[in-house]
Scaffold this motif. Structure first.
Motif, mmCIF file in Angstrom:
data_model
loop_
_atom_site.group_PDB
_atom_site.id
_atom_site.type_symbol
_atom_site.label_atom_id
_atom_site.label_comp_id
_atom_site.label_asym_id
_atom_site.label_seq_id
_atom_site.Cartn_x
_atom_site.Cartn_y
_atom_site.Cartn_z
ATOM 1 N N GLU A 47 0.823 -1.208 0.000
ATOM 2 C CA GLU A 47 0.000 0.000 0.000
ATOM 3 C C GLU A 47 0.854 1.253 0.000
ATOM 4 O O GLU A 47 0.536 2.240 -0.658
ATOM 5 C CB GLU A 47 -0.927 -0.008 1.211
ATOM 6 N N GLU A 73 2.351 2.047 -3.436
ATOM 7 C CA GLU A 73 1.321 2.608 -4.310
ATOM 8 C C GLU A 73 1.034 4.060 -3.942
ATOM 9 O O GLU A 73 0.896 4.923 -4.817
ATOM 10 C CB GLU A 73 0.038 1.787 -4.208
ATOM 11 N N GLN A 74 0.975 4.340 -2.642
ATOM 12 C CA GLN A 74 0.666 5.695 -2.189
ATOM 13 C C GLN A 74 1.755 6.682 -2.606
ATOM 14 O O GLN A 74 1.465 7.768 -3.108
ATOM 15 C CB GLN A 74 0.515 5.703 -0.672
ATOM 16 N N GLN A 75 3.018 6.300 -2.404
ATOM 17 C CA GLN A 75 4.118 7.178 -2.782
ATOM 18 C C GLN A 75 4.134 7.390 -4.295
ATOM 19 O O GLN A 75 4.424 8.486 -4.773
ATOM 20 C CB GLN A 75 5.454 6.591 -2.318
#
Length: 296
Positions: A104, A107-109
């Protein structure tokens, strides 16, 4: 993830300052990406080498010594202190890197990074009127001296305050925009997804993995697809249920959601954004498409 406590919170201006133009491409260095993802550079590159087939030359390349020296001279903030020649990742490569690192947080970065790339494209594509007010010399300074030019940040503040266009037509290089729309469409399915695409590979599965839990997937593709039986097994172990069928009955690409909604896609999903293409909603086409699939 190596040390989650040391992961930096991305700042839009900070990320833009780490995007360089090398060989005519906008790229980020392995050292900067490693810092964003909380990895040591050597470990990040080790993950890439383990999945090297996912990183062709237009996704990643190693700088020459001349390129590294030019970068040092033109960008005082460039993180190129290592004696080892750094690797540069294009926008496509950064997207693929997120799938390799997984998780997660990765993906966020990546979302923060891709937004920075998108803003830079929108600066050029969607704000043409600004170019009339800035001379060619000033534009060159914006490219090579953006870390000291306050006008650059003012331009992006202007862009950020204006609503983006929900495009269905994508041009060369709009990788993030194209993948964002395709993921949005895939996530709309509540029961099943049918993808008709002659050229699928692991990148296609990375997109389909964004589907809702419990949604089944059927792929119709050519017999000579790059997708292996092992790829299908691995996908089904985490994102069931995928069924792959082989057919030469279709030339174009189609995405059918819940047996009701059909989209015509002008490029294979794995190539979305590499060249100009369009995504078009086809009204009242589902029944005819499903009938045709029965005979395949």
């Amino acid at each position: 993830m190596e040390n989650e406590s040391e992961i930096m919170t991305p700042d839009a201006a900070e990320i833009r300052n780490r995007i360089y133009t090398i060989r005519g491409k906008q790229v980020m260095l392995d050292s900067d990406l490693a810092e964003l993802y909380g990895y040591e550079v050597k470990n990040l590159n080790r993950q890439v080498k383990r999945n090297i087939r996912r990183f062709p030359k237009d996704f990643m390349f190693q700088l020459t010594r001349d390129e590294m020296e030019i970068l040092r001279c033109q960008n005082v903030t460039a993180n190129v202190k290592s004696r080892t020649l750094p690797y540069a990742f294009t926008e496509q490569g950064i997207y693929m890197l997120a799938t390799v690192l997984r998780g997660e947080l990765a993906e966020q970065q990546s979302i923060f990074i891709m937004r920075a790339f998108r803003e830079m494209r929108h600066f050029i594509a969607n704000n043409a009127e600004l170019f009339d007010r800035i001379s060619k010399v000033e534009l060159k300074q914006l490219e090579y001296q953006k870390h000291t030019d306050e006008r650059f940040d003012q331009i992006f503040e202007y862009i950020g305050s204006h609503k983006e266009t929900n495009q269905k037509l994508f041009f060369d290089g709009q990788i993030y925009d194209a993948f964002s729309l395709l993921i949005e469409l895939i996530q709309k399915a509540e029961q099943d997804i049918i993808l008709i695409d002659g050229y699928v590979d692991v990148s296609t599965l990375n997109l389909l993995a964004k589907k809702q839990s419990g949604v089944s997937v059927s792929i119709y593709t050519f017999q000579k697809t790059k997708l292996t039986a092992q790829d299908i097994v691995v996908f089904n172990a985490q994102y069931p249920q995928l069924d792959v069928k082989y057919s030469n009955a279709f030339h174009d690409r189609f995405l059918i959601l819940d047996g009701k909604t059909v989209y015509h896609i002008g490029a294979s999903l794995k190539d979305a954004g590499k060249k100009s293409f369009a995504v078009m909603l086809m009204k009242n086409a589902a029944e005819e498409m499903l009938e045709k699939l029965k005979s395949v």
